[in-house]
Scaffold this active site. Sequence first.
Site, PDB file in Angstrom:
ATOM      1  N   HIS A 121     -11.036  -3.371   3.249  1.00  0.00           N
ATOM      2  CA  HIS A 121     -10.880  -3.032   4.672  1.00  0.00           C
ATOM      3  C   HIS A 121     -11.682  -1.810   5.090  1.00  0.00           C
ATOM      4  O   HIS A 121     -11.773  -1.510   6.282  1.00  0.00           O
ATOM      5  CB  HIS A 121      -9.398  -2.796   4.975  1.00  0.00           C
ATOM      6  CG  HIS A 121      -8.820  -1.651   4.202  1.00  0.00           C
ATOM      7  ND1 HIS A 121      -8.449  -1.757   2.874  1.00  0.00           N
ATOM      8  CD2 HIS A 121      -8.583  -0.362   4.548  1.00  0.00           C
ATOM      9  CE1 HIS A 121      -8.012  -0.590   2.452  1.00  0.00           C
ATOM     10  NE2 HIS A 121      -8.082   0.277   3.440  1.00  0.00           N
TER      11      HIS A 121
ATOM     12  N   GLU B  40      -6.343   3.755  -6.124  1.00  0.00           N
ATOM     13  CA  GLU B  40      -7.628   3.928  -5.433  1.00  0.00           C
ATOM     14  C   GLU B  40      -8.230   5.228  -5.966  1.00  0.00           C
ATOM     15  O   GLU B  40      -7.826   6.314  -5.577  1.00  0.00           O
ATOM     16  CB  GLU B  40      -7.444   4.005  -3.920  1.00  0.00           C
ATOM     17  CG  GLU B  40      -8.778   4.072  -3.202  1.00  0.00           C
ATOM     18  CD  GLU B  40      -8.680   4.418  -1.723  1.00  0.00           C
ATOM     19  OE1 GLU B  40      -9.581   4.016  -0.973  1.00  0.00           O
ATOM     20  OE2 GLU B  40      -7.723   5.095  -1.316  1.00  0.00           O
TER      21      GLU B  40
ATOM     22  N   ASP C 295       0.852  -1.180   0.000  1.00  0.00           N
ATOM     23  CA  ASP C 295       0.000   0.000   0.000  1.00  0.00           C
ATOM     24  C   ASP C 295       0.891   1.234   0.000  1.00  0.00           C
ATOM     25  O   ASP C 295       1.844   1.318   0.783  1.00  0.00           O
ATOM     26  CB  ASP C 295      -0.878   0.006   1.258  1.00  0.00           C
ATOM     27  CG  ASP C 295      -2.315   0.337   0.949  1.00  0.00           C
ATOM     28  OD1 ASP C 295      -2.533   1.334   0.247  1.00  0.00           O
ATOM     29  OD2 ASP C 295      -3.218  -0.388   1.397  1.00  0.00           O
TER      30      ASP C 295
END
Length: 555
Positions: free
Chosen positions: A326, A258, A99
């Site tokens: 998540h 994202e 990430d």
Amino acid sequence: MGKAKWWKEAVAYEIYPKSFKDANGDGIGDIQGIIEKLDYLEDLGIELIWICPIYQSPNDDNGYDISDYKEIAAEYGTMADFEALLEEVHKRGMRLIMDLVINHTSDEHEWFIESKSSKDSEYRDFYIWRSGQEKGKRPNNWASIFGGSIWEYDDETEEYYMHIFSKKQPDLNWENQEVRNRLYEMVNWWLDKGIDGFRIDAISHIKKKEGLPDLPNPQKEPFVESYDGHLNQPGIDVFLTEFTEKTTKQYDAVTVGEANGVTVHDAEHWADEESGYFNMIFQFEHVELWGTKSSGLDLNQLKTSLSRWQAALDKKGWNALFIENHDLPRVVSTWGNDQTYHKESATALAVMYFFMQGTPFIYQGQELGMTNVKYHTIDDYRDVAIKNYYQSEIEKGKAQEEVMTYIWSNGRDNSRTPMQWKNTKQAGFTEGTAWLKVNPNYTTLNAETQQSDPDSIYHFYKRMIQLRKTEKTLIYGTYTLIAEQHPQVFAYIRSSEERHFLVYANLSSKNTSVDVPEEWRIKKTILTNYTDRTESGQILNLKPYEAGICKITPV
């Protein structure tokens, strides 16, 4: 068909490390725990692993507040542990992406500590500082995504800094070339270490609206809860082009952006096969349809949204497919039925998204049908966003029961409960006490039980993965939505010159039927979540949450 690429053919798995597997008994998942479970992932058929942040962090937002980009957080292990993980992943023929959080840092990052030390600091302009409009009044009326103002006052230097998320997550100033250079150097440092790429967090927020003006506020709210000041703003293309050209495009790296706020009109720029910033993107249109149990799933809107993205990127780019992560509650508790039709709805939702054009991502525990949790006190929750929400709503005078009901349906901790490995104390996640309470249903819902049951959700996922690996049409073939107006069924055809498949899912708890288009004939069912599937000519008669795939032939 589009160009063949390994990452198009892979199935990806997202690990939330804090909740995956604890190897040392401190109640927090760690890198050695991930290593312990690599054989589980390999056996499932996973080829690409995405690990949520494991960098040094004070954990205000569970690692998305990074205080040192080049250090591993002590609770997860050491850099040597990480290097061992990378080696073990590669040894199994799998790949690993990390990430990348570069919209903001922690307020405990050395850059911010220096930035805050003085208005004259060489790091002052690494972040977004402003004076108030007048004494005691913030620079503008923007709200933080996590609640309250986007501005936090610093007594020492008598200015405000911007934080889109938590006040412990100050936004980096991407207008500053030196900030960008430092970030690029860090990104390349990780790629040189041998990782296989990044999922890039909150990247559509890095550009702020020119001049940071007040946003329209007809309701006269204290702060305007709108992303309009910092989401996919004009000029972000300059930053993203420079970033990718100086980092990821220099390597054989896979990148997943994202891309909140990115629409199909922008899709080509973000995920074009030749010139896009990223190989694929997580878009959030369908997530905005996430209904609570009371409102349910708007199936026609879901079909429209996902099909629009299928069309937008067909032969041009690539989708990253997901129904859990998540930041979301568990899908079987939200869009499915986690009581009467637990297994059926978990597998039907899986079929629905898994065979579209794109790389499917599975979030840890999704392959078991893990469910939402109902903690009865806010003290049992750990998510900063939900704690802020609870406090804010109680202060507004809402009843505690009403606030908790919302949290039970929507809280991010629903997906962060420890992974349910076995029917033993703490679900086999830890020998100690888990950092977040285990969902009590682990006694019946766990990996060990499902691995020994060939009719389980786990084994259904395994069959889906194997089928996708063996049938390239289910990866590269064209996508055509059928039965568009059907109120219960999501169905589509995947087609290539050689083969054709009908994918169908009844996403309701009622029996229904769907007509197969007259130009196609059902040849054979090759996957079903009901053991007694029977064919009946041109009509599919479907039980509650029945889903599967048929081979079809042109008439």
